[in-house]
Scaffold this active site. Sequence first.
Site, PDB file in Angstrom:
ATOM      1  N   LYS A 117     -39.327  -3.321 -17.960  1.00  0.00           N
ATOM      2  CA  LYS A 117     -40.526  -4.080 -17.561  1.00  0.00           C
ATOM      3  C   LYS A 117     -40.326  -4.548 -16.134  1.00  0.00           C
ATOM      4  O   LYS A 117     -39.384  -5.309 -15.851  1.00  0.00           O
ATOM      5  CB  LYS A 117     -40.693  -5.304 -18.457  1.00  0.00           C
ATOM      6  CG  LYS A 117     -41.159  -5.021 -19.884  1.00  0.00           C
ATOM      7  CD  LYS A 117     -41.043  -6.304 -20.698  1.00  0.00           C
ATOM      8  CE  LYS A 117     -41.793  -6.216 -22.027  1.00  0.00           C
ATOM      9  NZ  LYS A 117     -41.431  -7.373 -22.892  1.00  0.00           N
TER      10      LYS A 117
ATOM     11  N   ASP B  39     -35.131  -5.603 -25.323  1.00  0.00           N
ATOM     12  CA  ASP B  39     -36.176  -6.160 -24.450  1.00  0.00           C
ATOM     13  C   ASP B  39     -35.728  -7.548 -23.995  1.00  0.00           C
ATOM     14  O   ASP B  39     -35.093  -7.688 -22.938  1.00  0.00           O
ATOM     15  CB  ASP B  39     -37.505  -6.188 -25.210  1.00  0.00           C
ATOM     16  CG  ASP B  39     -38.620  -6.893 -24.443  1.00  0.00           C
ATOM     17  OD1 ASP B  39     -38.434  -7.202 -23.255  1.00  0.00           O
ATOM     18  OD2 ASP B  39     -39.692  -7.156 -25.026  1.00  0.00           O
TER      19      ASP B  39
ATOM     20  N   SER C  27     -47.972  -8.009 -22.538  1.00  0.00           N
ATOM     21  CA  SER C  27     -49.135  -8.325 -23.386  1.00  0.00           C
ATOM     22  C   SER C  27     -50.291  -8.881 -22.549  1.00  0.00           C
ATOM     23  O   SER C  27     -51.458  -8.680 -22.870  1.00  0.00           O
ATOM     24  CB  SER C  27     -48.742  -9.305 -24.491  1.00  0.00           C
ATOM     25  OG  SER C  27     -48.109 -10.446 -23.953  1.00  0.00           O
TER      26      SER C  27
ATOM     27  N   LYS D  42     -44.679   2.546 -23.655  1.00  0.00           N
ATOM     28  CA  LYS D  42     -45.648   1.847 -24.517  1.00  0.00           C
ATOM     29  C   LYS D  42     -46.603   1.065 -23.637  1.00  0.00           C
ATOM     30  O   LYS D  42     -46.196   0.384 -22.691  1.00  0.00           O
ATOM     31  CB  LYS D  42     -44.956   0.940 -25.544  1.00  0.00           C
ATOM     32  CG  LYS D  42     -44.165  -0.233 -24.997  1.00  0.00           C
ATOM     33  CD  LYS D  42     -43.788  -1.200 -26.136  1.00  0.00           C
ATOM     34  CE  LYS D  42     -43.175  -2.482 -25.612  1.00  0.00           C
ATOM     35  NZ  LYS D  42     -42.975  -3.501 -26.633  1.00  0.00           N
TER      36      LYS D  42
ATOM     37  N   HIS E 255     -45.509  -1.997 -20.708  1.00  0.00           N
ATOM     38  CA  HIS E 255     -46.506  -2.938 -20.172  1.00  0.00           C
ATOM     39  C   HIS E 255     -46.128  -4.355 -20.602  1.00  0.00           C
ATOM     40  O   HIS E 255     -45.098  -4.555 -21.239  1.00  0.00           O
ATOM     41  CB  HIS E 255     -47.890  -2.569 -20.738  1.00  0.00           C
ATOM     42  CG  HIS E 255     -47.960  -2.744 -22.236  1.00  0.00           C
ATOM     43  ND1 HIS E 255     -49.116  -2.948 -22.929  1.00  0.00           N
ATOM     44  CD2 HIS E 255     -46.964  -2.761 -23.185  1.00  0.00           C
ATOM     45  CE1 HIS E 255     -48.867  -3.076 -24.213  1.00  0.00           C
ATOM     46  NE2 HIS E 255     -47.581  -2.961 -24.401  1.00  0.00           N
TER      47      HIS E 255
ATOM     48  N   GLU F  49     -52.836  -6.634 -27.523  1.00  0.00           N
ATOM     49  CA  GLU F  49     -52.551  -5.297 -26.995  1.00  0.00           C
ATOM     50  C   GLU F  49     -53.467  -4.241 -27.579  1.00  0.00           C
ATOM     51  O   GLU F  49     -53.185  -3.042 -27.525  1.00  0.00           O
ATOM     52  CB  GLU F  49     -51.074  -4.960 -27.225  1.00  0.00           C
ATOM     53  CG  GLU F  49     -50.169  -5.952 -26.478  1.00  0.00           C
ATOM     54  CD  GLU F  49     -48.702  -5.556 -26.429  1.00  0.00           C
ATOM     55  OE1 GLU F  49     -48.306  -4.613 -27.149  1.00  0.00           O
ATOM     56  OE2 GLU F  49     -47.962  -6.187 -25.662  1.00  0.00           O
TER      57      GLU F  49
ATOM     58  N   GLU G 144     -37.350  -2.222 -31.577  1.00  0.00           N
ATOM     59  CA  GLU G 144     -37.091  -3.036 -30.385  1.00  0.00           C
ATOM     60  C   GLU G 144     -36.856  -4.485 -30.811  1.00  0.00           C
ATOM     61  O   GLU G 144     -37.518  -4.966 -31.738  1.00  0.00           O
ATOM     62  CB  GLU G 144     -38.336  -2.926 -29.490  1.00  0.00           C
ATOM     63  CG  GLU G 144     -38.256  -3.677 -28.184  1.00  0.00           C
ATOM     64  CD  GLU G 144     -39.598  -3.589 -27.444  1.00  0.00           C
ATOM     65  OE1 GLU G 144     -40.295  -2.544 -27.530  1.00  0.00           O
ATOM     66  OE2 GLU G 144     -39.966  -4.575 -26.797  1.00  0.00           O
TER      67      GLU G 144
ATOM     68  N   ASP H 201     -41.656  -3.252 -32.743  1.00  0.00           N
ATOM     69  CA  ASP H 201     -41.050  -4.275 -31.895  1.00  0.00           C
ATOM     70  C   ASP H 201     -41.110  -5.569 -32.699  1.00  0.00           C
ATOM     71  O   ASP H 201     -42.189  -6.159 -32.855  1.00  0.00           O
ATOM     72  CB  ASP H 201     -41.798  -4.432 -30.562  1.00  0.00           C
ATOM     73  CG  ASP H 201     -41.173  -5.533 -29.693  1.00  0.00           C
ATOM     74  OD1 ASP H 201     -40.146  -6.099 -30.102  1.00  0.00           O
ATOM     75  OD2 ASP H 201     -41.723  -5.804 -28.608  1.00  0.00           O
TER      76      ASP H 201
ATOM     77  N   GLU I 273     -45.144  -5.817 -33.064  1.00  0.00           N
ATOM     78  CA  GLU I 273     -45.824  -4.553 -32.744  1.00  0.00           C
ATOM     79  C   GLU I 273     -45.461  -3.449 -33.733  1.00  0.00           C
ATOM     80  O   GLU I 273     -44.289  -3.269 -34.062  1.00  0.00           O
ATOM     81  CB  GLU I 273     -45.432  -4.094 -31.325  1.00  0.00           C
ATOM     82  CG  GLU I 273     -45.808  -5.120 -30.271  1.00  0.00           C
ATOM     83  CD  GLU I 273     -45.160  -4.842 -28.913  1.00  0.00           C
ATOM     84  OE1 GLU I 273     -44.816  -3.683 -28.618  1.00  0.00           O
ATOM     85  OE2 GLU I 273     -44.994  -5.814 -28.157  1.00  0.00           O
TER      86      GLU I 273
ATOM     87  N   SER J  48     -44.355 -13.106 -25.238  1.00  0.00           N
ATOM     88  CA  SER J  48     -43.036 -13.262 -25.871  1.00  0.00           C
ATOM     89  C   SER J  48     -41.993 -13.030 -24.791  1.00  0.00           C
ATOM     90  O   SER J  48     -41.339 -12.001 -24.733  1.00  0.00           O
ATOM     91  CB  SER J  48     -42.871 -12.259 -27.014  1.00  0.00           C
ATOM     92  OG  SER J  48     -42.961 -10.930 -26.562  1.00  0.00           O
TER      93      SER J  48
ATOM     94  N   HIS K 221     -48.744 -12.175 -30.534  1.00  0.00           N
ATOM     95  CA  HIS K 221     -49.865 -11.436 -29.938  1.00  0.00           C
ATOM     96  C   HIS K 221     -51.119 -11.456 -30.803  1.00  0.00           C
ATOM     97  O   HIS K 221     -52.120 -10.836 -30.447  1.00  0.00           O
ATOM     98  CB  HIS K 221     -49.480  -9.979 -29.678  1.00  0.00           C
ATOM     99  CG  HIS K 221     -48.430  -9.817 -28.614  1.00  0.00           C
ATOM    100  ND1 HIS K 221     -47.801  -8.624 -28.367  1.00  0.00           N
ATOM    101  CD2 HIS K 221     -47.912 -10.700 -27.733  1.00  0.00           C
ATOM    102  CE1 HIS K 221     -46.936  -8.777 -27.372  1.00  0.00           C
ATOM    103  NE2 HIS K 221     -46.973 -10.033 -26.986  1.00  0.00           N
TER     104      HIS K 221
HETATM  105  C1  2PG Z   1     -42.886  -6.922 -25.606  1.00  0.00           C
HETATM  106  C2  2PG Z   1     -44.092  -7.170 -24.739  1.00  0.00           C
HETATM  107  C3  2PG Z   1     -44.981  -6.003 -24.482  1.00  0.00           C
HETATM  108  P1  2PG Z   1     -44.824  -9.525 -24.006  1.00  0.00           P
HETATM  109  O1  2PG Z   1     -42.392  -7.845 -26.270  1.00  0.00           O
HETATM  110  O2  2PG Z   1     -42.342  -5.837 -25.610  1.00  0.00           O
HETATM  111  O3  2PG Z   1     -45.435  -5.356 -25.627  1.00  0.00           O
HETATM  112  O4  2PG Z   1     -44.791  -8.325 -25.076  1.00  0.00           O
HETATM  113  O5  2PG Z   1     -45.398  -8.961 -22.761  1.00  0.00           O
HETATM  114  O6  2PG Z   1     -45.658 -10.584 -24.652  1.00  0.00           O
HETATM  115  O7  2PG Z   1     -43.395  -9.955 -23.817  1.00  0.00           O
HETATM  116 MG    MG Z   2     -40.649  -6.492 -26.846  1.00  0.00          MG
END
Ligand code: 2PG
Ligand code: MG
Length: 443
Positions: A344, A319, A374, A395, A372, A211, A294, A246, A168, A39, A159
């Site tokens: 991230k 995010d 996904s 997380k 982290h 995850e 989130e 999330d 999440e 995502s 996911h």
């Molecule tokens: C998120 C992440 C990690 P992705 O959205 O926060 O959990 O997912 O790495 O797929 O963006």
């Molecule tokens: Mg996110």
Amino acid sequence: MIRTIHASQRLDSRGHPTVQVRLTTSAGVFASLVPSGASKGAYEAHELRDQNPHEFHGLGVLRAVNNVNDVIAPALIARNFDCSTDLARIDAFLDSLDGSADKSRLGANAILGVSMAAARAGAAELGVPLYEFLRRQAEAIRPYILPVPFFNVVNGGVHAGNTLPFQEFMIAPVAAQTMQVAVQWGAEVYMELKKVVKERYGGQATGVGDEGGFAPPVSEAHEVLELLATAVNNCGHTGKFEFAIDAAATEFYRPEEGVYDLGFKSGRPRIVSKESLRELYKDLITKYPIRLIEDPFAQDDWDSWAQFHEETKIEIVGDDLLATNIERIKVAVEKKACNALLLKLNQIGTVTEAMNAAKSSFDNGWSVFVSHRSGETTDDFIADLAVALRTGHLKAGAPCRGERVVKYNRLLDIEEELHSQGGLTMTHYAGAKYRSMDIFGGL
Ligand code: 2PG
Ligand code: MG
């Protein structure tokens, strides 16, 4: 001094190719593996993929690998940087060598691999653990703070293959006194949750998502939260956990119409207005111990963010909204859109820029939540990063799947190491105060 830098193509936890870097100095060989999101936000640094349909369905990273070996390695080695003192300069050099605004020329995946390996080399040259090296880089105070692990125990969104729109559902053992107990409680609830899911939906529902969380055939957030509450209570841990969501709402936003589609995975639209989505969150917050949400709204739906932020006291984490980018953080502060940064590394592409994004968030009175991706690897860098920056929470998925537990296991190692050195004066588990922690103070 850096002697050699060598990148290779390896696999991540989804079986997709990713970049591995090995960097050699007189202190040894230092490796890194780069993660990848599903995502992904539109404002993230560019992940370079080969787009060759004949290899790995176009997902190969050989161009990024070659950029490390042919462009970055010779240029960086020629500069004679010292990893123990020059990480900020190395990262600035990598950024300028790329020259684009979003690291699309060399690839953020190429650049980040080198940046992380250089940080590891710096720590080894000083003879200190990575978390201590990063703490000095960030000029963070001590004692060290062990972050509350937010275990993502139910997976939805992009996911998982179920029809659950939110991505999440996390449980956070805030009442534990140590990381060791926090991880134990998290694992106990996870095991219990498996039983609860099996009883209600059958054994086939106990498969896990990207995850490591379960992905039962449910479509409603409240059904999931009921499962979580039941598992927590069955374990005798009532009152010891907070919950978090999330929503990853960018994935189900329809910008042309300004509405959200909670049925986006089922093929049957379930359209809700921005107002109804906001009300849904508020309803869930009153019924369950949800203290963090989130990406409740899409990355450009600023007004919904600001309004929700004004109406609730919980932690609202950006995010996709922020993409670990200082410029986006500035706008979000101005618009009062949220009160926390999701950190991230690969959204911005260097360790130094990620740390600066954290600092700028703390400066504005926000909290910082380390994350982290996904698509993960067995690299445990983010565990050290969360301790170094005193972010108070992190997380890294469920307490399941190697690429997830490697982060939690690293945090247990760090705690054990610190306890054996200095006892409880050296380190604290953030616990319920995770939001009030920052690099300047707290606990
Ligand atoms: C998120 C992440 C990690 P992705 O959205 O926060 O959990 O997912 O790495 O797929 O963006
Ligand atoms: Mg996110």
